[in-house]
Design an enzyme around this catalytic site. Structure first.
Site, PDB file in Angstrom:
ATOM      1  N   GLU A 159      66.779 -14.079  48.337  1.00 53.04           N
ATOM      2  CA  GLU A 159      68.015 -14.102  47.541  1.00 53.04           C
ATOM      3  C   GLU A 159      68.138 -15.343  46.636  1.00 53.04           C
ATOM      4  OE1 GLU A 159      67.940 -11.199  50.244  1.00 53.04           O
ATOM      5  OE2 GLU A 159      67.917 -13.294  50.858  1.00 53.04           O
ATOM      6  N   ASP A 203      60.818 -10.783  51.752  1.00 57.93           N
ATOM      7  CA  ASP A 203      62.101 -10.948  52.436  1.00 57.93           C
ATOM      8  C   ASP A 203      62.659 -12.329  52.098  1.00 57.93           C
ATOM      9  OD1 ASP A 203      64.210 -10.384  54.115  1.00 57.93           O
ATOM     10  OD2 ASP A 203      63.056 -10.467  55.975  1.00 57.93           O
ATOM     11  N   ASP A 242      69.794  -6.210  56.501  1.00 61.71           N
ATOM     12  CA  ASP A 242      69.949  -6.391  57.944  1.00 61.71           C
ATOM     13  C   ASP A 242      71.188  -5.653  58.457  1.00 61.71           C
ATOM     14  OD1 ASP A 242      67.688  -7.920  57.939  1.00 61.71           O
ATOM     15  OD2 ASP A 242      68.751  -9.828  57.836  1.00 61.71           O
TER      16      ASP A 242
END
Length: 798
Positions: free
Chosen positions: A407, A404, A480
């Protein structure tokens, strides 16, 4: 050189002028203007790469997206010279390069235009940040539709949209939010029944305009790097998808349990709570294979540690969960806490493996542990080091890892500043070039480590950020999202788009990560998730302490949710076969109707309907209180799953949508393999494989792939391919089975359930033997049910 003036931080635009010379080297063609070079590479009869050296110098020919297994295999190609162009011809396409300005026109062999430059390639210096901005503009063909680009939360047809790829932590995104987490620079065009694809292999921030600025022009450009793109001709869209997978690589088969149901929350702790969740699934008889541990399992959010207070005996806990059929997946983020007493931090800094700012200072930023540094996953030494860290998790019994925040996300900054430096496999670049592949390479290193330390078991990896080719080692989820009906709609569209963008192994956070769904929304989301390759409930912690499990909404909803999770497990052999098609050929597991009926213009703008594999058509219930829904069916015969009502395709049909049902259709002629009910993969030996067979006139084909469901023996031939051929007539049903393989499955019998026979059956014949009467016990309402030995080769019913 032709130029057009601009103002601000960009220089004038440069356009190629006349071709002055050319040369051929094998399957490479080079065209030289006064300033620009075009390299045209014929990879196959349907794949051509176009690469431009804007000012005469090519950059390093290197890609994180292209598979090392890509092979050049053109059957035939030749060059022809014309007064106004050069023509390169293969057995499938003709590529014309204009002598005046390098503009490209691609046609099929008959001369029908597939794709055509408008101004084509041009460029300008990026005065503010360095390097060049490279552009390519194309003419939009009449009625052209566009698809792809990964997880964009918008209509499937991208016509009229402007979008960009720059990996972004888009918490609580909405419809049309852009950019999002993933960076997949690949799109399709479809016009006049002709499908093609363009893979723009550039890791800088890339942008796309599909007729928004000018409705007759599409374009794509990057704020750095080269104009380097692969043109892929179908003409079938599914063939384009398979060719894209040939370029960027195919997935490996996952462990079968990874196609089961996954339960996740931020966060389940302490260990006693995790056990309670597992026990509740088993007590209620709701199938489940995977339980997730979010960041609270760690000691102060330090990666590769366990909280001494919350999880004092991780190996014992995971051993106990495993004994009850649960596989444990743990989260690992890229941020490594700045803590001189933390061995991972010490090693990262001492070895010089952390990302650095332009002046050499460490890249530091706040994420969950507080102040963190971040590994440079573009360095192969760092990826190897990172892979080694998973040994301890594997030894404790972890079976999967969830990457997670990659990015990468940084709380106070959003992401890394552009001056951060990266190794980029020996090139030394800024974050502008490395940003879109950071999560891609993190998940690659994670998968390498898990595969090494879980051997002989297969690994499971799920990542939030990705680039082209991530499908080779990881699954993804849509990020999300929010507990809303809009996000249920988005989940369907995003997973379809991800599938045709190479990332089939995808799902959404069922029920929504942010907020609380009511029972109806959660149930309808479970129904959709049953037909997504990754089926995971995930929700955030909140003030009310609400937990989002299948039983959280009361008995009425629990019963329906349970029935669909059970259906998921019954369909595992069908889902696994569909995954095998994806792994072997790159065929998307989810297929928008435009991809299976591209000559039917009614399908081009459909968002709700999609195929899961060859035989199942799904259209989720998309609004609260919906009592019925109109569903478009492509040509052919279709059976409504819950009643066997038969419909003729090529039209919209309306079906009721009570809570216990959803619009689910089976294609006439299909053979859908099923397991008996299971609580988890490996719970028991399966002694009978059920074959749900749907009558269809004419000749139809179906397939079943099977292996051990884990380990790697399938790579040495330990698998079976079972091919079914149905050849039926109005008064006779015939099913042939051809078996090839070396895998010894447990089951000894098939139970055939034959739906939709249009005649009153009286007798059947197996393998040309004696005629047997159909007895009352063979007739289950409108379904004929017959038990046969696994080795049967043909059955005829009259």
């Amino acid at each position: 050189m032709q130029v057009a003036t601009t103002s601000g931080k960009y220089s004038v635009k440069h356009y190629p002028d006349k071709i002055q010379s050319w040369k051929k080297e094998g399957n490479y063609f080079y065209f030289y203007t006064s300033e620009t070079i075009l390299e045209l590479r014929v990879i196959s009869d349907k794949i051509v790469r176009f690469r431009y050296a804007a000012d005469g110098t090519f950059q390093r020919d290197f890609s994180y997206g292209v598979s090392e297994k890509l092979e050049e295999s053109p059957e035939y190609f030749d060059m022809r010279e014309w007064p106004d162009s050069f023509e390169i011809i293969t057995t499938a396409i003709r590529v014309f390069v204009a002598r005046e300005n390098l503009r490209i026109t691609i046609t099929d062999i008959e001369g029908r235009i597939i794709n055509q430059d408008e101004t084509g390639f041009h460029w300008q210096y990026y005065l503010q940040k360095g390097g060049k901005i490279v552009y390519c503009t194309k003419l939009v063909q009449e009625g052209e539709a566009f698809y792809g680009l990964g997880d964009k939360p918008t209509d499937l047809n991208l016509r009229g949209k402007r979008l960009e790829n720059f990996g972004t932590d888009a918490y609580g995104y909405a419809k049309d939010t852009d950019p999002l987490y993933r960076n997949i620079p690949f799109y399709y065009g479809l016009h006049n029944g002709i499908g093609y694809g363009i893979f723009f292999d550039n890791t800088f921030r890339t942008l796309y305009d599909f007729g928004k600025e000018r409705d007759d022009v599409s374009s794509f450009w990057a704020r750095g790097g080269e104009m380097n793109y692969y043109f892929i001709y179908g003409p079938e869209l599914l063939k384009v998808a398979e060719s894209y997978a040939r370029i960027t690589g195919t997935a490996e088969l996952p462990p079968l349990w990874a196609l089961g149901y996954h339960q996740c929350r931020w966060s389940y702790f302490p260990d006693t709570r995790v056990k309670e969740i597992g026990q509740e699934f088993r007590k209620r008889g709701i199938p489940c294979d995977a339980l997730y541990l979010d960041i609270d399992y760690m000691e102060g959010f330090r990666c590769f540690t366990w909280s001494k207070e919350r999880f004092p005996d991780p190996k014992g806990l995971l051993r106990e969960l495993s004994a009850d059929g649960f596989k444990t997946v743990v989260i690992i983020d890229p941020g490594i806490k700045v803590d001189p007493e933390y061995p991972i931090y010490q090693e990262l800094v001492q070895k010089g493996y952390a990302c650095k700012r332009a002046d050499g200072a460490p890249m530091e930023g706040d994420v969950w542990p507080g102040k963190c540094v971040f590994p440079d996953f573009t360095d192969p030494k760092v990826r190897e080091w990172w892979a080694g860290l998973f040994r301890s998790l594997a030894e404790n019994g972890v079976r999967g890892v969830w990457n997670d925040m990659n990015e990468p996300a940084v709380f106070e900054l959003g992401t890394f500043p552009e001056d951060v430096r990266h190794d980029y496999d020996g090139e030394n670049v800024s974050h502008r070039k490395a940003h879109n592949v950071y999560g891609h390479l993190m998940s690659k290193a994670t998968a390498t480590g898990l595969k090494r330390h879980l051997m002989p078991n297969r690994p499971f990896v799920i990542t939030r950020s990705a680039y082209a080719g991530t499908q080779r080692w990881s699954s993804v989820w849509t990020g999300d999202n929010i507990a809303s009906w809009e996000h249920l709609w988005l989940a369907s569209v995003q997973c379809q788009r991800l599938a045709v963008s190479g990332l089939s192994f995808a799902g959404s956070d069922i029920g929504g990560f942010i907020g609380e769904p009511d029972g109806e929304l959660y149930t309808r989301w479970i129904q959709l998730g049953t037909f997504h390759p990754l089926m995971r409930t995930h929700s955030a912690s909140n003030e009310t302490g609400f937990d989002q499990e299948p039983w959280s909404f009361g008995p009425e909803f629990e019963a329906v949710v349970k029935s669909f999770i059970q259906l998921r497990y019954r369909l595992l052999p069908y889902l696994y076969t569909t995954f095998w098609q994806y792994a072997a050929y790159g065929t998307p597991m989810l297929r928008p109707l435009a991809f299976v009926a591209q000559h039917d213009e009614n399908t081009h703008d459909l968002n709700h309907e999609f195929m899961m594999g060859d035989s199942l058509l799904i259209s989720h219930v998309s609004e609260a209180g919906m009592k019925e829904k109109s569903v478009y069916l492509p040509e052919g015969t279709w059976y409504y799953y819950f009643s066997d009502e038969r419909f003729t395709g090529g039209q919209s049909v309306t079906v009721p949508t009570p809570l216990a049902e959803m619009p689910l259709f089976v294609k006439g002629g299909a053979v859908v393999p099923q397991y008996p009910d299971l609580q988890y993969v490996g719970e028991k030996k399966i002694m009978e494989m059920i074959l749900q067979v749907y009558y269809g006139e004419g000749t139809t084909h179906s397939i079943l792939y099977e292996d051990a469901g884990d380990h790697y023996a399938y790579k040495t031939g330990q698998y079976n391919l079972v091919r079914f051929k149905q050849s039926s007539e109005p008064a006779q049903f015939r099913l042939k089975k051809k078996f090839v393989g070396k895998f010894e499955a447990d089951y000894t019998h098939h139970r055939l359930r034959i739906h939709g026979l249009p005649f009153a059956p009286k007798e059947y014949v197996v393998d040309g033997g004696e005629v047997r009467p159909l007895l009352p016990e063979h007739l289950k309402g409108n379904v004929v049910e017959i038990a046969l030995e696994r080795k049967f080769e043909e059955i005829v019913i009259r």
